[in-house]
Write an enzyme that holds these catalytic residues in place. Structure first.
Site, PDB file in Angstrom:
ATOM      1  N   GLY A  32      25.364  43.804  24.566  1.00 24.69           N
ATOM      2  CA  GLY A  32      24.219  44.702  24.646  1.00 24.69           C
ATOM      3  C   GLY A  32      23.579  44.856  23.286  1.00 24.69           C
ATOM      4  O   GLY A  32      24.177  44.566  22.246  1.00 24.69           O
ATOM      5  N   CYS A  33      22.329  45.326  23.294  1.00 19.36           N
ATOM      6  CA  CYS A  33      21.584  45.451  22.044  1.00 19.36           C
ATOM      7  C   CYS A  33      22.184  46.540  21.153  1.00 19.36           C
ATOM      8  O   CYS A  33      22.465  46.304  19.974  1.00 19.36           O
ATOM      9  CB  CYS A  33      20.110  45.723  22.341  1.00 19.36           C
ATOM     10  SG  CYS A  33      19.816  47.049  23.544  1.00 19.36           S
ATOM     11  N   TYR A  34      22.373  47.736  21.718  1.00 17.41           N
ATOM     12  CA  TYR A  34      22.976  48.807  20.909  1.00 17.41           C
ATOM     13  C   TYR A  34      24.363  48.412  20.406  1.00 17.41           C
ATOM     14  O   TYR A  34      24.652  48.560  19.207  1.00 17.41           O
ATOM     15  CB  TYR A  34      23.066  50.097  21.722  1.00 17.41           C
ATOM     16  CG  TYR A  34      21.762  50.815  21.966  1.00 17.41           C
ATOM     17  CD1 TYR A  34      20.981  51.271  20.911  1.00 17.41           C
ATOM     18  CD2 TYR A  34      21.317  51.087  23.260  1.00 17.41           C
ATOM     19  CE1 TYR A  34      19.787  51.965  21.145  1.00 17.41           C
ATOM     20  CE2 TYR A  34      20.129  51.781  23.498  1.00 17.41           C
ATOM     21  CZ  TYR A  34      19.370  52.214  22.443  1.00 17.41           C
ATOM     22  OH  TYR A  34      18.205  52.902  22.667  1.00 17.41           O
ATOM     23  N   THR A  70      25.628  45.518  19.747  1.00 16.90           N
ATOM     24  CA  THR A  70      25.532  44.540  18.660  1.00 16.90           C
ATOM     25  C   THR A  70      25.319  45.233  17.326  1.00 16.90           C
ATOM     26  O   THR A  70      25.998  44.957  16.327  1.00 16.90           O
ATOM     27  CB  THR A  70      24.380  43.554  18.933  1.00 16.90           C
ATOM     28  OG1 THR A  70      24.693  42.781  20.096  1.00 16.90           O
ATOM     29  CG2 THR A  70      24.152  42.615  17.758  1.00 16.90           C
TER      30      THR A  70
END
Lengths: 345, 345, 345, 345
Positions: B148-150, B152
């Site tokens: 996921g972006c967060y 990462t």
């Protein structure tokens, strides 16, 4: 009509004071100073004011201007304020100072974060101008130190829980986000549109000058000396501050009980709105208004409460709160001139 | 040329994959699906692609498409992915899945935060696709679960200090801020321009579905089970995530020593940049690139370290990292197609 | 490898040149000057370049730098360029000048809109660097005058119809809108985030210095002297120019016939995209790319054709076009280093 | 206290009416309808209104609501308005209709641009609600057709010069730019933050439905039938319209003479501000206010005058003008509730 003057009227805070005062029925703006723009009409520097505000910026010549107003807002940088404010007080004027110079009662603390204080004899008299906490003192004040924008959001957000003793102040972390008006109207590369737009960053981590002001008030509310982590960020928007505040709970309460604490603490307050459980503030819903919106989430997994508070940094965080303080100092209805609704969208 | 397909190519992540793959010298995009836009050229849905990308969206008809590519990126919502990915694997394909379905190794944890998992037999095989931590495993994987972006931003920001055992994971707080592309390209009132612009808010406080993914990896890095406070916010910008991460220090190190830990941990990494002491990341400086920029501040007053990490949520937080994983899975140079510099301003 | 230098590399155009050249396989950036930032690494002034661009800004000391590159991009203000460019030419270098100093072939016209020209002897030799019109001349040029951003959008938008003689040049009106990068990276109040955001305005109405440049080229295309109305506007975005161009038709053609004229004129052009009838360009779909997108509407009610053209002002309007010119001047493939797709969203 | 109702109160215009009326001393908001949000408090749909507006959205049940207000603002889509307005009039109510349904006096023209008109018998009675032109008629009206946002800016911008006969109406071109609130609060991909931000585009070129409304009024002012070119554009901002209007001069006047024409035409008008020669309007300086700012440039080179007019599309372009009309229809001071200054920045 109360005659008021603004010393340092050409910044965003000065312009916002002008805007708010123009709608105040008991006040007449008689003096507006700006070293840089002396001689120019306000409406040339702020075309938004055209045809409604007919005042001309003048230079700061104290003997000239001091007699032309009863109350002065000083919206000048710190260090400048400490040289101007005493002159105004000595001339028998009341002052709402929007700089940091009279917010910190301990000169030593002030000097650690700022520079030498040349008027420490007024620190004791100055009242910290957060009406929700110090209303009675403000009513009697002749010098009110208008709070900083970040401190306003953080102190109002935490005061009820600190007072109730249900959170551990040593675990307090305030992660705050501000629009770009907080940086003022000076030419600088860092605040150009192309540098701020489509970007987000933190700055002055652990060293922002609002820290001692926040700690002073948090400590008073906690009943003991507290240090906190405070991280300001720059949001690509013009107005608004949102603070996300973390703290460990020391008592196990339900969300409903916490809501009750907030509700009771602020139930008479015209400018504090408590969000229903499950809803949170957003800066766009306070823009242009004197509101401070507060919401919270009890996170049982981590034993923390997360508090969100939102203000318009130029209104409740500066000019609006200053007018609220003026209203108190002169016995006007506290909400006079401050009831316009947020401008959304 | 490796033939690749994108299942779910009409969202922002799919479009970003298309953009990045178009510059990759070893890859040919042969399949792009979109239930909603089946039959339309990609360049009609994304005019930015006009005259360069000549593919047409097709519906998801597995038997039709499965033979036309060797590797598939699945950029569909969670729950949809778990039905598609097994079919692709059974057909002998490799998969980089950009949904959450194969990121969490414990099906029970997954089911607590999402819903029933219908393909738990693949959880063990799936490799968490964060190359800086799991490079060796990714090289051998046939199913990579793209992070996921967060997560990462938070995992890369904390890994060196957690590994070094110098921060207390129980005090970890991640205050994250994301641009609006994170909400996807679906029509909704909440993400209209006029609702997001000139506004800032927190959402899903303490209950965002990226929480268990972050905790899984933080726990592995810490060597014990950890829960953290994670608060996502919406920033009025399109791209970018900045995470501000707080933790108590358990060892007293200097800033230079902490810098050394970061430097050593990431010195071979092509996509992680460590900011010099006293400087911090900003999302505008990674926009459009696969970089993760990391900075930190040791705050001796509070005994905390404050870590800042910034990524482009669509690149290192999604499509770029997916291509990085593909490069590893096929023995291409890891940076192939990913070296374009950030687009600033 | 061709060694290239950038004189005036610290502005937005210089940074964009650096970004684009970093992906060019035949070029090595060897010189980057900045009076203001001499001695600083580029990556300190533009953190986006960190770890990839390792050059240090140097002061402009001609004798020092002239031998270290074969081609120079001069990205300095007009008037400065005319003093630097001749020195470079005399030293045997090729130059792509991004200022206005060599764009206008008639020194008298130049001097009417700018100031005295001190190197008029080069005006005849300088080639106006719009490859779609002057490709053959650029191939042989040693001094290419890179077009202005507004002129690029307006000339490309109108050339096919002017050449075809189907519009009346005397009725031409160009209403152009630009992002804030057009104003450069100098500190100024007018381009602060809070002044530009949530705002829109026209400026320099009827007196912008790009007017004579536009008129020179429009006149050449029309075969007679033409004056036009040109109004630039500032859009609250960083990148992009969109020009809306109005003209009376002198021949009655159908939309399909007009489309055909555009299509035929640009069918070999790698960087001009003609929108399908009924669709129009938007700046977000060319952002970061060297494209010029053109669309049009035939309005039979009024007898006018309305042409829309969109470019990224920093790419096709400046640095990208400069690199395209360099490619032509050195026999590289014209599209080399310029094929990355627009960054949307 | 005048009791007023808003039919269709959940859109941006309805919310803006609510905001403005809340500060109006002679008015009480008693009815607010929303089919979609019936049963919800306004403050749940617009948190900005919390604690100040305590009304609940109700469904449109005419027999229920019609007795609870004296005047109704109808802020529903065209075609819906024509079915509701007659019922309100028949019940003896006054109406300010913010749709297009009663703006165009010729049903045939209306039907060419919209659809069949089912209440053409009211077209003759309806007064076009532009107070600067039709004040006397509005005072006596029971049905006022509130002008469109674009038409307001264009008609106010051109009226003085058309009346004076100094420009050629056949050469009129209006290039208009609007913020995204103009697209309303409906969920749609095209108006998502990520589609609008960092972008600029034209839309509905030569076919926007405000065209016949503009032409009707321009023709009346010109004394003959006129067609114009009108091109709307979408600006990445929430509020504001700026129109750039081009016309050939038919008499040779000086800038000072043109200024005098504007000044004399609008000198009694409380909401029209004429910019000094050499200065021009900008939307940020009218935001949140009922002002229309007008500036112009006489371009002798081309024989054209370029007029710039700026309004807040939700205020002077919709809700503010509607309240101004209400004030006239009830004999209140025309400026009542409308004097708050623009919110800049």
């Amino acid at each position: 009509m109360l005659r008021v003057g603004i010393i340092g009227a050409s910044g965003y805070t000065g312009a916002e004071l002008t805007r708010i005062l123009s709608a105040h029925p008991e006040v007449e703006l008689t003096v507006a100073t700006s070293r840089q723009n002396a001689g120019l009409p306000l409406s040339e520097v702020y075309p938004s004011l055209k045809d409604r505000i007919n005042i001309i910026f003048e230079d700061v010549v104290m003997e000239d201007l001091v007699e032309r107003a009863d109350l002065f807002f000083t919206a000048v940088p710190h260090q400048t304020a400490m040289s101007i404010v005493p002159q105004l007080l000595l001339a028998g004027k009341k002052v709402v100072d929007l700089s940091a110079d009279f917010r910190i009662s301990d000169a030593k603390v002030y000097e650690k974060w700022y520079q030498t204080h040349t008027a420490p004899e007024y620190l004791n008299e100055a009242v910290y101008g957060l009406p929700e906490i110090y209303r009675e003192k403000i009513v009697r004040a002749r010098l009110t130190a208008n709070p900083g924008c970040y401190p306003t959001s953080i102190i109002l957000g935490t005061a009820p829980l600190l007072k109730a003793g249900i959170i551990d102040p040593d675990t307090l972390i305030a992660d705050s986000k501000s629009g770009a008006t907080g940086a003022g109207r000076s030419a600088s590369v860092a605040t150009l549109f192309c540098e701020v737009s489509e970007g987000f960053k933190a700055y002055k981590i652990g060293e922002h000058r609002h820290t001692p002001e926040i700690e002073q008030e948090i400590s008073l509310l906690s009943g003991r000396q507290v240090v906190i982590s405070f991280t300001p960020h720059l949001v690509p928007m013009s107005r608004g501050i949102l603070s996300t505040i973390y703290s460990k709970m020391v008592k196990q309460l339900s969300q409903a009980e916490i809501y009750e604490i907030y509700h009771n603490f602020y139930k008479e307050e015209p400018f504090v709105r408590i969000c229903d459980i499950g809803t949170y503030p957003a800066t766009q819903f306070v823009k242009g208004s004197n509101f401070c919106d507060i919401g919270f989430k009890l996170d049982k997994r981590t034993g923390r409460v997360i508090i969100i508070s939102a203000i318009d940094n130029l209104v409740k965080g500066a000019a609006g709160q200053a007018v609220q303080n003026m209203n108190l100092m002169y016995g006007f209805k506290e909400t006079l001139g401050l009831l316009s609704l947020p401008l959304f969208p």
